[in-house]
Design a protein around this motif. Structure first.
Motif, PDB file in Angstrom:
ATOM      1  N   VAL A 251       0.835  -1.214   0.000  1.00 33.51           N
ATOM      2  CA  VAL A 251       0.000   0.000   0.000  1.00 33.51           C
ATOM      3  C   VAL A 251       0.865   1.258   0.000  1.00 33.51           C
ATOM      4  CG1 VAL A 251      -1.883  -1.184   1.199  1.00 33.51           C
ATOM      5  CG2 VAL A 251      -0.199   0.105   2.538  1.00 33.51           C
ATOM      6  N   SER A 252       2.111   1.130  -0.439  1.00 32.86           N
ATOM      7  CA  SER A 252       3.042   2.270  -0.382  1.00 32.86           C
ATOM      8  C   SER A 252       2.540   3.470  -1.180  1.00 32.86           C
ATOM      9  CB  SER A 252       4.425   1.847  -0.887  1.00 32.86           C
ATOM     10  OG  SER A 252       4.361   1.400  -2.228  1.00 32.86           O
ATOM     11  N   GLY A 253       1.663   3.225  -2.144  1.00 28.74           N
ATOM     12  CA  GLY A 253       1.132   4.333  -2.927  1.00 28.74           C
ATOM     13  C   GLY A 253       0.266   5.284  -2.115  1.00 28.74           C
ATOM     14  N   LYS A 254      -0.283   4.798  -0.997  1.00 23.46           N
ATOM     15  CA  LYS A 254      -1.109   5.675  -0.149  1.00 23.46           C
ATOM     16  C   LYS A 254      -0.449   5.928   1.211  1.00 23.46           C
ATOM     17  CE  LYS A 254      -4.094   2.146   2.037  1.00 23.46           C
ATOM     18  NZ  LYS A 254      -5.487   1.699   2.273  1.00 23.46           N
ATOM     19  N   LEU A 255       0.817   5.583   1.350  1.00 21.33           N
ATOM     20  CA  LEU A 255       1.541   5.743   2.611  1.00 21.33           C
ATOM     21  C   LEU A 255       2.430   6.976   2.562  1.00 21.33           C
ATOM     22  CD1 LEU A 255       2.494   4.644   5.386  1.00 21.33           C
ATOM     23  CD2 LEU A 255       4.151   3.226   4.137  1.00 21.33           C
ATOM     24  N   ARG A 256       2.326   7.818   3.565  1.00 23.95           N
ATOM     25  CA  ARG A 256       3.124   9.039   3.643  1.00 23.95           C
ATOM     26  C   ARG A 256       3.784   9.141   5.020  1.00 23.95           C
ATOM     27  NH1 ARG A 256       1.924   8.235  -0.746  1.00 23.95           N
ATOM     28  NH2 ARG A 256       0.719   9.486  -2.225  1.00 23.95           N
ATOM     29  N   GLY A 257       4.801   9.972   5.101  1.00 25.80           N
ATOM     30  CA  GLY A 257       5.433  10.279   6.383  1.00 25.80           C
ATOM     31  C   GLY A 257       5.362  11.774   6.629  1.00 25.80           C
ATOM     32  N   ILE A 258       4.717  12.175   7.714  1.00 28.07           N
ATOM     33  CA  ILE A 258       4.569  13.594   8.052  1.00 28.07           C
ATOM     34  C   ILE A 258       5.143  13.795   9.454  1.00 28.07           C
ATOM     35  CG2 ILE A 258       3.001  15.546   8.315  1.00 28.07           C
ATOM     36  CD1 ILE A 258       0.964  13.972   6.623  1.00 28.07           C
ATOM     37  N   LEU A 259       6.158  14.606   9.542  1.00 28.24           N
ATOM     38  CA  LEU A 259       6.850  14.797  10.808  1.00 28.24           C
ATOM     39  C   LEU A 259       5.956  15.506  11.817  1.00 28.24           C
ATOM     40  CD1 LEU A 259       9.755  14.290  11.923  1.00 28.24           C
ATOM     41  CD2 LEU A 259      10.212  16.686  11.393  1.00 28.24           C
ATOM     42  N   ASN A 260       5.953  14.994  13.056  1.00 25.91           N
ATOM     43  CA  ASN A 260       5.238  15.679  14.127  1.00 25.91           C
ATOM     44  C   ASN A 260       5.846  17.049  14.386  1.00 25.91           C
ATOM     45  OD1 ASN A 260       3.372  13.685  14.697  1.00 25.91           O
ATOM     46  ND2 ASN A 260       4.576  12.766  16.335  1.00 25.91           N
ATOM     47  N   GLY A 261       5.080  17.900  15.011  1.00 28.09           N
ATOM     48  CA  GLY A 261       5.599  19.173  15.496  1.00 28.09           C
ATOM     49  C   GLY A 261       5.695  19.155  17.008  1.00 28.09           C
ATOM     50  N   ILE A 262       6.038  20.281  17.600  1.00 27.99           N
ATOM     51  CA  ILE A 262       6.053  20.418  19.053  1.00 27.99           C
ATOM     52  C   ILE A 262       5.276  21.670  19.427  1.00 27.99           C
ATOM     53  CG2 ILE A 262       8.253  19.202  19.336  1.00 27.99           C
ATOM     54  CD1 ILE A 262       9.604  21.938  19.723  1.00 27.99           C
ATOM     55  N   ASP A 263       4.837  21.720  20.669  1.00 25.98           N
ATOM     56  CA  ASP A 263       4.130  22.885  21.189  1.00 25.98           C
ATOM     57  C   ASP A 263       5.163  23.960  21.511  1.00 25.98           C
ATOM     58  OD1 ASP A 263       2.771  24.787  22.701  1.00 25.98           O
ATOM     59  OD2 ASP A 263       1.462  23.306  23.640  1.00 25.98           O
ATOM     60  N   THR A 264       5.306  24.928  20.622  1.00 30.31           N
ATOM     61  CA  THR A 264       6.353  25.935  20.775  1.00 30.31           C
ATOM     62  C   THR A 264       5.992  27.008  21.801  1.00 30.31           C
ATOM     63  OG1 THR A 264       5.430  27.118  18.855  1.00 30.31           O
ATOM     64  CG2 THR A 264       7.275  25.604  18.463  1.00 30.31           C
ATOM     65  N   GLU A 265       4.784  26.949  22.338  1.00 30.68           N
ATOM     66  CA  GLU A 265       4.443  27.843  23.449  1.00 30.68           C
ATOM     67  C   GLU A 265       4.831  27.205  24.774  1.00 30.68           C
ATOM     68  OE1 GLU A 265       0.376  29.038  23.260  1.00 30.68           O
ATOM     69  OE2 GLU A 265       0.555  29.903  21.254  1.00 30.68           O
ATOM     70  N   ALA A 266       4.469  25.932  24.953  1.00 32.98           N
ATOM     71  CA  ALA A 266       4.829  25.231  26.185  1.00 32.98           C
ATOM     72  C   ALA A 266       6.334  25.005  26.272  1.00 32.98           C
ATOM     73  CB  ALA A 266       4.094  23.896  26.261  1.00 32.98           C
ATOM     74  N   TRP A 267       6.964  24.823  25.115  1.00 33.63           N
ATOM     75  CA  TRP A 267       8.404  24.571  25.075  1.00 33.63           C
ATOM     76  C   TRP A 267       9.097  25.783  24.431  1.00 33.63           C
ATOM     77  CZ3 TRP A 267      10.848  20.468  27.369  1.00 33.63           C
ATOM     78  CH2 TRP A 267      10.021  19.439  27.833  1.00 33.63           C
ATOM     79  N   ASN A 268       9.358  26.765  25.248  1.00 36.50           N
ATOM     80  CA  ASN A 268       9.988  28.011  24.795  1.00 36.50           C
ATOM     81  C   ASN A 268      10.942  28.486  25.884  1.00 36.50           C
ATOM     82  OD1 ASN A 268      10.732  30.545  23.938  1.00 36.50           O
ATOM     83  ND2 ASN A 268       8.657  31.258  23.521  1.00 36.50           N
TER      84      ASN A 268
END
Length: 498
Positions: A251-268
């Motif tokens: 199913v690689s044709g419908k598989l993607r990788g999207i990097l998580n983000g972080i909470d830049t307010e809590a972690w500042n």
């Protein structure tokens, strides 16, 4: 003006309401980032007994009393409460006393799994679908997360595929950790609400003669993603595929990788309420203050302030590679370094860290357990942050560390490889240090490069500023998810599912 896209985001945990792992951080942050990007998003989670309620107001959503969820020919009532994040993002909490009026989220207190885990999952998944029907929820996307919500795809596609409101949305399935798949004996298919033949090949439920909910979600979703591009490639291999690598390649044709983000307010580091001192790239002096405060908290003499501090925060389990640290720990601490660690997990690893620190009490400290404030203070006060994970779908701590100017030393896998670039002293490019093989010697070599770089204070300051300049915000991730959703809608309308 109508939002560009509408999303029902379903998760078994979400910060700050209920948190066990990284999924909670994603589910508590991504819907809000999507809303800021213009999407209409509603988060749906179970209404656990342990739901954190401070700072939130809840209203009961009227549900007709004759709407129930059936499991093994018995009806169960459900309820819905609504609250909102401060930015207005709505949250539905779907509950039922038969399954959620008890302590614990995935496991009972003490770590024992619930004997009715499958029934709890079936109840929540069926209740979400019934809520969609009862409250006439009309969305473009239903976004499911890990195996605990995968049955929603099965109910929408195989039981209610002829109902427009449930047939219209595209289905997205996110894999946060492929090691946990939700596997049950084939005879449990009827508890899920499907006939025995659905537990046989080539049903989407069937896997090696058993039922696998992660596989079900992957097969039935219009689009599938993992939480980093590198991990999306890795899980198609035998080493990281956890038995589903053939399916994922298929199913690689419908598989993607999207990097998580972080909470830049809590972690500042400029505003963090857990820190006594604050800093940014324009004024780094506060980081030295954080370092001094951390040494004091760990019981290490300030005479060692000019020596590098190595920090660790996380689960103390084999996956995280802590055994590699224990293997080199005595030799490492025989040099001029300090070590401060925080975490909990496997008893043998906890005992190993305690023993290491007991043998080097003047330069090492460990706290077994979890302490949110101390996690922030280690991230700010350390010079180097260790993450030697054997595999890591995404990882957040290495991103927190870079935002705080604490240089990561990481195993070159998954999200670690996607978020850390090797420091090149000749070009002054890079944000950390990586090693390829999950071996103590390779970790030691990478640490050696970091400690050598630390000796050049001017170059180290450039490295710190490089790390702090990287954008790990959820805004960047939200853009990737909006593109992912658009692709899912296109595939769904085109009748593709693989």
């Amino acid at each position: 003006m109508k939002p560009a896209i509408s999303v029902l985001f379903v998760s078994f945990e979400a910060a700050p309401f209920a948190k066990v792992g990284g999924l909670a951080d994603v589910a508590g942050s991504l819907p809000r980032a999507l809303r800021r990007a213009g999407a209409d998003v509603r988060l749906v989670i179970p209404d656990f007994q342990d739901i954190a309620v401070e700072g939130f107001e809840f209203e009961n959503v009227p549900i007709p009393s004759d709407w129930t969820v059936g499991i093994d020919f018995r009806p169960y009532s459900f309820r819905v409460r609504e609250t909102r994040f401060p930015d207005g993002t709505p949250v539905w909490l779907v509950g039922g006393d038969d399954f959620f009026a008890r302590p614990g989220i995935y496991n009972a207190p003490g770590g024992e799994p619930f004997g009715d885990e499958l029934e709890r999952i079936v109840f929540f998944n069926k209740a979400v679908v019934e809520v969609m029907k009862c409250l006439e929820v009309d969305v473009d996307i239903v976004h499911l997360n890990d195996y605990q919500t995968a049955l929603i795809a099965a109910y929408m596609r195989r039981l209610y595929g002829n109902e427009e409101r449930l047939a219209r949305p595209a289905l997205c399935h996110s894999i946060h950790n492929l090691a946990y798949q939700g596997v049950w004996p084939a005879e449990r298919i009827q508890t899920m609400g499907f006939p025995p033949e659905d537990a046989r090949y080539p049903s989407p439920f069937e896997w090696q003669g058993m039922i696998n909910l992660m596989k079900t979600g992957i097969e039935l979703a219009d689009m599938v993603n993992t939480v980093s591009p590198r991990y999306a490639m890795e899980i198609q291999t035998k080493e990281f595929g956890a038995g589903l690598e053939d399916l994922l390649r298929g199913v690689s044709g419908k598989l993607r990788g999207i990097l998580n983000g972080i909470d830049t307010e809590a972690w500042n580091p400029a505003t963090d309420s857990h820190l006594k001192y604050h800093y940014d790239t324009g004024k780094l002096s506060g980081k030295r203050g954080c370092k001094a405060a951390l040494l004091k908290e760990a019981g290490i003499s300030l005479d060692r302030l000019d020596l590098p501090v190595i920090g660790m925060v996380g689960r103390l389990v084999q996956q995280k590679g802590i055994d590699l640290i224990l293997e080199i720990g005595d030799a490492l601490l025989a040099t001029d370094v300090n070590l401060v660690a925080l975490g909990s997990g496997a008893k043998e690893i906890e005992d190993g860290l305690r023993g290491l620190c007991a043998r080097h009490p003047d330069r090492a400290g460990v706290k077994i357990g979890f302490d949110e404030g101390l996690a922030h203070r280690i991230t700010a006060g350390a010079d180097i942050f260790l993450m030697p994970s054997r595999y890591e779908p995404c990882g957040l701590n290495q991103m927190y560390a870079q935002r705080y100017g604490t240089i990561p030393v990481v195993h070159e896998v998954g999200g670690l490889a996607d978020t850390v670039t090797e420091w090149d002293p000749s070009t002054k490019a890079g944000t950390g240090f990586l090693f390829r093989d999950a071996e103590a010697g390779a970790l030691s070599d990478a640490l050696g490069r970091a400690l050598l770089a630390f000796q050049d204070k001017r170059a180290w300051t450039e490295l710190v500023k490089n790390a702090m300049a990287v954008d790990f915000s959820w805004e960047r991730s939200a853009k990737g998810y909006l593109e992912f959703y658009a692709e899912a809608i296109e595939r769904h309308r085109g009748g593709k599912s693989a």
